[in-house]
Design an enzyme around this catalytic site. Structure first.
Site, PDB file in Angstrom:
ATOM      1  N   HIS A   1       6.216 -49.302  42.142  1.00 24.71           N
ATOM      2  CA  HIS A   1       7.040 -48.250  41.532  1.00 24.71           C
ATOM      3  C   HIS A   1       8.163 -47.799  42.467  1.00 24.71           C
ATOM      4  CE1 HIS A   1       5.233 -44.540  43.379  1.00 24.71           C
ATOM      5  NE2 HIS A   1       4.112 -45.217  43.372  1.00 24.71           N
TER       6      HIS A   1
ATOM      7  N   ASP B   1       5.154 -44.675  49.833  1.00 20.52           N
ATOM      8  CA  ASP B   1       4.710 -44.629  48.437  1.00 20.52           C
ATOM      9  C   ASP B   1       5.934 -44.506  47.536  1.00 20.52           C
ATOM     10  OD1 ASP B   1       3.374 -44.293  46.083  1.00 20.52           O
ATOM     11  OD2 ASP B   1       2.566 -42.327  46.563  1.00 20.52           O
TER      12      ASP B   1
ATOM     13  N   GLU C   1       6.271 -43.565  37.874  1.00 22.03           N
ATOM     14  CA  GLU C   1       4.834 -43.707  38.137  1.00 22.03           C
ATOM     15  C   GLU C   1       4.233 -42.388  38.570  1.00 22.03           C
ATOM     16  OE1 GLU C   1       1.144 -44.647  40.511  1.00 22.03           O
ATOM     17  OE2 GLU C   1       2.930 -43.529  41.086  1.00 22.03           O
ATOM     18  N   GLU C   2       4.975 -41.655  39.400  1.00 24.61           N
ATOM     19  CA  GLU C   2       4.427 -40.432  40.004  1.00 24.61           C
ATOM     20  C   GLU C   2       4.187 -39.319  38.980  1.00 24.61           C
ATOM     21  OE1 GLU C   2       3.270 -40.322  42.879  1.00 24.61           O
ATOM     22  OE2 GLU C   2       4.350 -41.689  44.201  1.00 24.61           O
TER      23      GLU C   2
HETATM   24 ZN   LIG Z   1       2.312 -44.749  44.484  1.00 15.65          ZN
END
Ligand SMILES: [Zn+2]
Length: 333
Positions: free
Chosen positions: A63, A166, A196-197
């Site tokens: 992501h 991330d 995604e988050e």
């Molecule tokens: Zn992630």
């Protein structure tokens, strides 16, 4: 110079909070284009890079989006009030710098009347962008604008630290694997997903559009291998790529796990199993796409996740790239 680390460092510093991934999408498209046959974006903005080598369709997902803040209100003195974009812990963000899409910068402060840090909420925070009035602030940002956290990226002999490993590390793993890939056995669909988050939304739509035979998300996982830390997960930094068994959204398909294990063995890469009590990645949504997809996650053990000092082992990262290459050279069943 370690090219894979340079790729990752570049990606870590590009703006792209959830729903505003335009800049990072452009950077990734340019990076990946020489190594694939086709690059396109879907309606939500995810980038899909396709390398056609024949065979079944493998979807890889990393992501692009980042956690951050969204401006909810500007007060009469020019301070911004904010809400979360994704999983942001207020205590961890105090006095950190933030950056908006137009380059405006600010510092996260808090109402000091709240003396107990444990009860500090995002409502108690503000962002100081150096404006001295509502009008001045309004000329710099607007309600609805999003900012990301800014902090240095630090490379030491063994570790890489910084914000947004991330999941720029998942994106970088996929790009670097495509660069190294020879003798591929699949049609590879590399999806660099949005949002995604805030609920794996890009994973959901890209999987539906690609209709893969098998899917692997590449993402970080918390590494509770530091002193006096609750063992929410089982992995350790420096012990190799982690093969997810289960998290809050996914029970990894046994075929995917075996494919990862056999590929790791063939390439002489140490791996560790990961069981995480909560959380999830795009793999959870890939698995539930259409009539179901065999899916799993290749994780990298990460200390201090969702802070500005996320930390990984450089060797783990390199081994994740090599494991992806080995997987794409091997039949999954
Ligand atoms: Zn992630």
């Amino acid at each position: 110079m370690n090219q894979a680390v340079e790729t990752l460092k570049t990606l870590m510093q590009v703006y792209g909070p959830s729903g505003h991934e335009e800049q990072i999408a452009g950077v990734i498209e340019e990076m990946v284009r020489p190594y694939v046959d086709e690059v396109y974006r879907d309606a939500l903005g995810s980038v899909i890079a396709v390398k056609r080598c024949g065979g079944k369709k493998v979807m890889l997902a990393g992501h692009m989006d980042q956690i951050g803040y969204i401006v909810t209100h500007i007060d009469e003195n020019g301070f911004l009030r904010v809400a979360n974009v994704g999983g942001v812990t207020p205590q961890w963000e105090l006095f950190h710098a933030v950056r908006f899409e137009n380059g405006v910068r600010g510092i996260v402060g808090f109402e000091t009347k709240h003396e107990d840090y444990r009860t500090l909420k995002t409502d108690h925070l503000f962002i100081d962008i150096g404006a001295e009035s509502y009008e001045e602030a309004r000329s710099m940002v607007n309600v609805g604008d999003m900012c990301i956290f800014e902090a240095p990226v630090i490379e030491t002999e063994k570790r890489l630290t910084g914000p947004y490993l991330d999941d720029r590390i998942g994106c970088a793993m996929i790009i670097e694997a495509l660069k190294k890939l020879e003798n591929c056995k699949y049609d590879v669909y590399a999806a660099f997903t949005v949002q995604e988050e805030v609920g794996c939304r890009g994973g959901h739509t890209t999987a539906f559009g690609i209709e893969p035979d098998i899917g692997v998300a590449c993402d970080i996982t918390p590494s509770p291998d530091t002193p006096e830390t609750t063992k929410i997960c089982s992995v350790k930094v420096g012990c190799g790529p982690a093969i997810k068994v289960k998290d809050g959204h996914l029970i990894a398909h046994p075929v995917v796990r075996r494919w990862m294990e056999d590929s790791a063995e063939a390439a002489n890469i140490p791996v560790q199993n990961e069981v995480l009590a909560f959380g999830g990645t795009d793999a959870g949504d890939i698995a539930l796409s259409r009539a179901g997809v065999k899916a799993g996650t290749l994780s990298i053990a990460t200390r201090f996740g969702h802070s500005v000092a996320e930390t990984v082992s450089i060797r783990d990262y390199e081994q994740c790239i090599d494991l992806l290459v080995s997987m794409l050279q091997r039949d999954y069943e």
